[in-house]
Design an enzyme around this catalytic site. Sequence first.
Site, PDB file in Angstrom:
ATOM      1  N   GLU A 209      -9.703   7.746   5.486  1.00  0.00           N
ATOM      2  CA  GLU A 209      -8.829   6.990   6.200  1.00  0.00           C
ATOM      3  C   GLU A 209      -8.418   7.585   7.562  1.00  0.00           C
ATOM      4  O   GLU A 209      -9.587   8.109   8.156  1.00  0.00           O
ATOM      5  CB  GLU A 209      -7.177   7.200   5.272  1.00  0.00           C
TER       6      GLU A 209
ATOM      7  N   ASP B 279       0.851  -1.107  -0.006  1.00  0.00           N
ATOM      8  CA  ASP B 279       0.023  -0.103   0.100  1.00  0.00           C
ATOM      9  C   ASP B 279       0.959   1.254  -0.037  1.00  0.00           C
ATOM     10  O   ASP B 279       2.162   0.930   0.360  1.00  0.00           O
ATOM     11  CB  ASP B 279      -1.075  -0.049   1.277  1.00  0.00           C
TER      12      ASP B 279
HETATM   13  C1  BGC Z   1      -4.952   3.337   0.668  1.00  0.00           C
HETATM   14  C2  BGC Z   1      -5.435   2.111  -0.278  1.00  0.00           C
HETATM   15  C3  BGC Z   1      -5.422   2.755  -1.693  1.00  0.00           C
HETATM   16  C4  BGC Z   1      -4.032   3.358  -2.044  1.00  0.00           C
HETATM   17  C5  BGC Z   1      -3.936   4.247  -3.448  1.00  0.00           C
HETATM   18  C6  BGC Z   1      -3.855   4.266   0.310  1.00  0.00           C
HETATM   19  O1  BGC Z   1      -3.743   5.086   1.143  1.00  0.00           O
HETATM   20  O2  BGC Z   1      -4.734   2.704   2.020  1.00  0.00           O
HETATM   21  O3  BGC Z   1      -6.623   1.717   0.138  1.00  0.00           O
HETATM   22  O4  BGC Z   1      -5.646   1.971  -2.524  1.00  0.00           O
HETATM   23  O5  BGC Z   1      -3.918   4.635  -0.757  1.00  0.00           O
HETATM   24  O6  BGC Z   1      -4.774   5.038  -3.772  1.00  0.00           O
END
Ligand code: BGC
Length: 628
Positions: free
Chosen positions: A518, A322
């Site tokens: 998030e 990630d």
């Molecule tokens: C998130 C993921 C996401 C990625 C790409 C990260 O901050 O945890 O779920 O797919 O960003 O955007």
Amino acid sequence: MQRWHSLVYSRVLWLMFFLTLIGVLLVLMLIVKGEPELVPPPADAPYKNAALPVDLRVEDLLSRMTLKEKIGQMALIEKNSVKATEDIATYGLGGLLSGSGAKPADTSPEGWHNMVTGYLEASESSRLSIPLLYGSDAIHGHGHVLGATVFPHAIGLGATGDEVLLEAVGRATAKEVAATGINWNYAPNLDLPRDIRWGRVYEAFGDDSLLVTRLGAAYTRGLLSGDEPMVASLKHFVGLGDMAWNSSTNKNFKIDQGATTDGEAALRTTYLPPYKAAIAAGAQSVMVGLNTWDGTKIAANKYLITDVLKGELGFKGFVVSDWYGVYEIPGGDFVATVKAVNAGVDMVMLPFAYEAFVRDLTWAVRLGLVPEARIDDAVSRILRVKFAEGLFDREPATFAPEVIGSKEHRALAREAVAKSLVVLKNEGNVLPINPTVRSIRVAGSAADNVGMQSGAWTVEWQGIDGSWLPQSTSILAGIKARAGSGVAVEYDGAGNFKNSAQKAALGIAVVGETPYAEGWGDREYPILSDADLAAIARLKESSERVVVIIISGRPLLVTGEVAKWDALVAAWLPGSEGAGVADVLFGATPFTGRLPLPWHAYAEQLPVNANGQTANGTSLLYARGFGL
Ligand code: BGC
């Protein structure tokens, strides 16, 4: 005699010194030896032959790749971090992504298509013409693209419990994504949120492993059912959703990116089943989470990635880390890179500095810290997916504007909204709205706010509060349309109505959370705002009865308030088709949604365990599965 001796002695010493120096230089030259002269492969190279089996093509291509080209394939870069378009071919980058909010200058669907195909063409101009994967978080439809259909966030889809619907949503999403040339979706989300204080609850279908297993597989089937190349990424492996409060390794967050300590039994009974099912449904990549499992960042956890996921579960696709997750592993960037690749991460969402990554991993291989066989395995996995998806053999998708935000997809989204609503209270059957009701007052921050009803991951990472999303329908507009001309519908967000002494037959308050994504959505007390509570109170004074609709990414703590309301409906984050809410309120569609996770009574009950038991043993406000 003595002088003669010491002269010989010092000459021998010098000789030894020079010999050692030459030796060291030779070793260094060997280590940094340049790549052999590179020539493009012949036109009839087996890997270019679409008729040959994928494994054979992978083997042939791999045998032609330099170490640098292999490592390039393992890099996933945020598109705004590519310094010059030529770098895509120079470094042979494996993937690019639009980090949420990273859009083209021309934000129309066509602008997206032109940008992505431009990058794809750049990748194909490399020596070996290996096409890119281009990824995006189309987690509730192709939400980053203006004009696309915005489906309910996953938690609402979870409330529908409807596999057929989920498959259709996956299919429609893939079509809209592919129409812009994108071939990789970072979905579905298989997290199991046990704590509503977490800012990512709504990205998951629910907290029940069985439900998530069913729906995750259905969505994956849909996503992969079309003709267009489409890679799914199951996320976030593993245990995301059960991190302890205050355990985050990110100083800005409380729970996101925190510590999961569930142990082996929970891993097997609770967390792995959704992955098994979605892998069986064809998912080709798995994204590892930013959490720790038993103290180790998942990206460095060889047991979980290599032994369990690739070994026991037999996962043949590739594992992607990630966002910046590899560098969250303690020890500095070099050590972190070595640990992650050795643990089994195949593609690294760096997502910024590719030069440093190529340099670090090259040295790690030359120094024997990462076996070349591990690099070959990682690259083979990535290439296998690219071949299997037909990326080498087909022209980039032609721009198909008609599918983006099509009538058919919007109708599907509206159906999904209607099926996602959960009635939690309905005193005196105030719902569905009786046809004799002739006056309705609508209030609340989310009534006329498509930004709130869409939530985050809509055009911007954190979403945009307000009435701005084009071609969408607010809940208020849906109510007005359903009520028709025979019913007087008055609206005031704050609930200040003229002639309030003369009560309307019904008040509808649409209240809830402003968008967040998030860890920025980690909240110690997920509650309604004072402004919304005041609007409900005013509405109550000016209406005979009051229905409260909560627009939120998670259950909110409303225990002290709910007794004052006649009805309560959880509408989650419905997306662009707010009319689906009115369909159910007015009885055109029945209420069928059920809570995909428990609804808490008090913050002290958090977290709730897999069996729905609260931390302090007191009763929930509504249990998982509840819905009138
Ligand atoms: C998130 C993921 C996401 C990625 C790409 C990260 O901050 O945890 O779920 O797919 O960003 O955007």
